[in-house]
Design a protein around this motif. Structure first.
Motif, PDB file in Angstrom:
ATOM      1  N   GLU A 177       0.831  -1.205   0.000  1.00  0.00           N
ATOM      2  CA  GLU A 177       0.000   0.000   0.000  1.00  0.00           C
ATOM      3  C   GLU A 177       0.871   1.262   0.000  1.00  0.00           C
ATOM      4  OE1 GLU A 177      -3.111   2.636  -0.045  1.00  0.00           O
ATOM      5  OE2 GLU A 177      -3.103   0.501  -0.533  1.00  0.00           O
ATOM      6  N   ARG A 226       1.731   1.843  -3.534  1.00  0.00           N
ATOM      7  CA  ARG A 226       0.586   2.427  -4.252  1.00  0.00           C
ATOM      8  C   ARG A 226       0.484   3.938  -3.988  1.00  0.00           C
ATOM      9  NH1 ARG A 226      -3.500  -0.717  -2.538  1.00  0.00           N
ATOM     10  NH2 ARG A 226      -3.871  -1.906  -4.460  1.00  0.00           N
ATOM     11  N   GLN A 227       0.621   4.320  -2.728  1.00  0.00           N
ATOM     12  CA  GLN A 227       0.465   5.731  -2.388  1.00  0.00           C
ATOM     13  C   GLN A 227       1.614   6.584  -2.920  1.00  0.00           C
ATOM     14  OE1 GLN A 227      -0.689   6.521   1.684  1.00  0.00           O
ATOM     15  NE2 GLN A 227      -2.112   4.790   1.730  1.00  0.00           N
ATOM     16  N   LEU A 251       3.222   5.913  -5.665  1.00  0.00           N
ATOM     17  CA  LEU A 251       2.916   5.998  -7.097  1.00  0.00           C
ATOM     18  C   LEU A 251       1.897   7.107  -7.347  1.00  0.00           C
ATOM     19  CD1 LEU A 251       2.749   2.180  -7.853  1.00  0.00           C
ATOM     20  CD2 LEU A 251       4.363   3.777  -8.899  1.00  0.00           C
ATOM     21  N   GLN A 252       0.943   7.233  -6.459  1.00  0.00           N
ATOM     22  CA  GLN A 252      -0.063   8.285  -6.587  1.00  0.00           C
ATOM     23  C   GLN A 252       0.553   9.668  -6.443  1.00  0.00           C
ATOM     24  OE1 GLN A 252      -2.806   7.044  -3.533  1.00  0.00           O
ATOM     25  NE2 GLN A 252      -3.797   5.513  -4.843  1.00  0.00           N
ATOM     26  N   HIS A 253       1.702   9.739  -5.765  1.00  0.00           N
ATOM     27  CA  HIS A 253       2.413  11.006  -5.623  1.00  0.00           C
ATOM     28  C   HIS A 253       3.431  11.225  -6.746  1.00  0.00           C
ATOM     29  CE1 HIS A 253       1.004  12.638  -1.768  1.00  0.00           C
ATOM     30  NE2 HIS A 253       0.869  11.381  -1.373  1.00  0.00           N
ATOM     31  N   LEU A 273      -0.381  -3.432  -9.574  1.00  0.00           N
ATOM     32  CA  LEU A 273      -0.358  -1.968  -9.539  1.00  0.00           C
ATOM     33  C   LEU A 273      -0.403  -1.377 -10.945  1.00  0.00           C
ATOM     34  CD1 LEU A 273       2.228  -1.493  -6.670  1.00  0.00           C
ATOM     35  CD2 LEU A 273      -0.200  -0.889  -6.606  1.00  0.00           C
ATOM     36  N   GLU A 290      -3.792  -1.356 -12.195  1.00  0.00           N
ATOM     37  CA  GLU A 290      -4.594  -0.302 -11.583  1.00  0.00           C
ATOM     38  C   GLU A 290      -4.309   1.066 -12.212  1.00  0.00           C
ATOM     39  OE1 GLU A 290      -3.984  -0.305  -7.373  1.00  0.00           O
ATOM     40  OE2 GLU A 290      -4.529  -2.414  -7.141  1.00  0.00           O
ATOM     41  N   TYR A 303      -0.907   2.304 -12.668  1.00  0.00           N
ATOM     42  CA  TYR A 303       0.344   2.886 -12.185  1.00  0.00           C
ATOM     43  C   TYR A 303       1.524   2.213 -12.899  1.00  0.00           C
ATOM     44  CZ  TYR A 303      -2.851   4.259  -8.441  1.00  0.00           C
ATOM     45  OH  TYR A 303      -3.922   4.753  -7.724  1.00  0.00           O
ATOM     46  N   GLN A 314      -4.267   1.276   4.627  1.00  0.00           N
ATOM     47  CA  GLN A 314      -4.261   2.599   4.004  1.00  0.00           C
ATOM     48  C   GLN A 314      -3.765   3.664   4.974  1.00  0.00           C
ATOM     49  OE1 GLN A 314      -6.880   0.477   3.854  1.00  0.00           O
ATOM     50  NE2 GLN A 314      -6.834  -0.095   1.679  1.00  0.00           N
TER      51      GLN A 314
END
Length: 245
Positions: A16, A19-20, A22-24, A45, A48, A50, A210
């Motif tokens: 996780e 994932r976070q 990657l979101q940044h 990932l 999804e 990313y 999360q």
């Protein structure tokens, strides 16, 4: 694009956290002892949405594996911006001080302490190439010696001869490392992700992966004025977020 390496990242909090990040907008190297599991995690990932993620085989307890991972990463990038030492093990569920097998205690320390030191030393040269390098050591609230000696602490009775001392030792190493890098742009901190429901504790924790990962990522994203040599723990210190050592 900034880069990050996360050890033990093919599942749970490490996954996780990937994932976070990657979101940044980070490119994430997903460290996994088992390359196949790491590839499966990276594939998930990517599915999804990313694409900037790839697996990196690394067993933090194996010096040859760490050296091979460093060489492989060096072929991919000249700069590492974030190192998250997330890989860890619990050891036996019962860890009495007088009867716990020495072998089990050594095994826990090999991963939770010596593995972190070995990985940090191996990748420090790539981190030094970053203008804002960050090292995050994933610890536990159970690593607080101050609180372990406080009968009023909610986890006072949760004692163990392997896991808790290993996290206390990791915290000590974090302080020494931060001190050594004090006059550089490095930020080096220990983060307690909280009592989280994962395979690690047979999903007994009340927290979510999360929320746990968000605590780790927050330390990874610290700006130039952010703190270093801190023990972040929302669980131990909900008002300040800083746990006593």
């Amino acid at each position: 694009m900034k880069t990050a390496l996360i050890t033990g990242a093919n599942k749970s909090i490490g996954f996780e956290t990937a994932r976070q990040l990657l979101q940044h907008g980070y490119h994430v190297y997903l460290g996994s002892r088992d390359l196949q599991k790491g590839q499966q995690a990276a594939d998930q990932l990517q599915a999804e949405g990313y694409p900037e993620v790839e697996p990196l085989q690394i067993d933090v307890t194996d010096s040859a594996s760490v050296a091979a991972a460093r060489a492989e990463l060096g072929r991919k990038t000249a700069v590492l911006d974030v190192l998250i030492n997330n890989a860890g093990i619990l050891g036996g569920m019962s860890q009495p001080a007088l009867t716990s097998p020495i072998g089990m205690i050594k095994e826990v320390f090999e991963t939770n302490v010596f593995g972190v030191i070995q990985v940090t030393q191996a990748f420090i040269d790539l981190l030094r190439e970053s203008p804002e390098p960050r090292i995050v050591n994933v610890t536990s609230g159970l690593g607080s010696l101050t609180l372990h000696n406080d009968p009023s602490w909610k986890y006072y009775a949760v004692k163990g001869a392997a896991y808790q001392p290993s996290k206390a030792a990791l915290n000590a190493y974090t302080i020494m490392l931060a001190y050594e890098l004090r006059d550089t742009p490095f930020k080096v901190n220990a983060v307690d992700p909280g009592y989280t429901a994962t395979d690690f504790n047979h999903h007994s924790g009340p927290g979510s992966v999360q929320d746990a990962a968000a605590r780790v990522v927050k330390a990874a994203l610290l700006g130039p004025d952010g703190p270093t040599s801190q023990f972040f723990s929302d669980d131990n210190a909900p008002e300040t977020g800083i746990s006593p050592w």
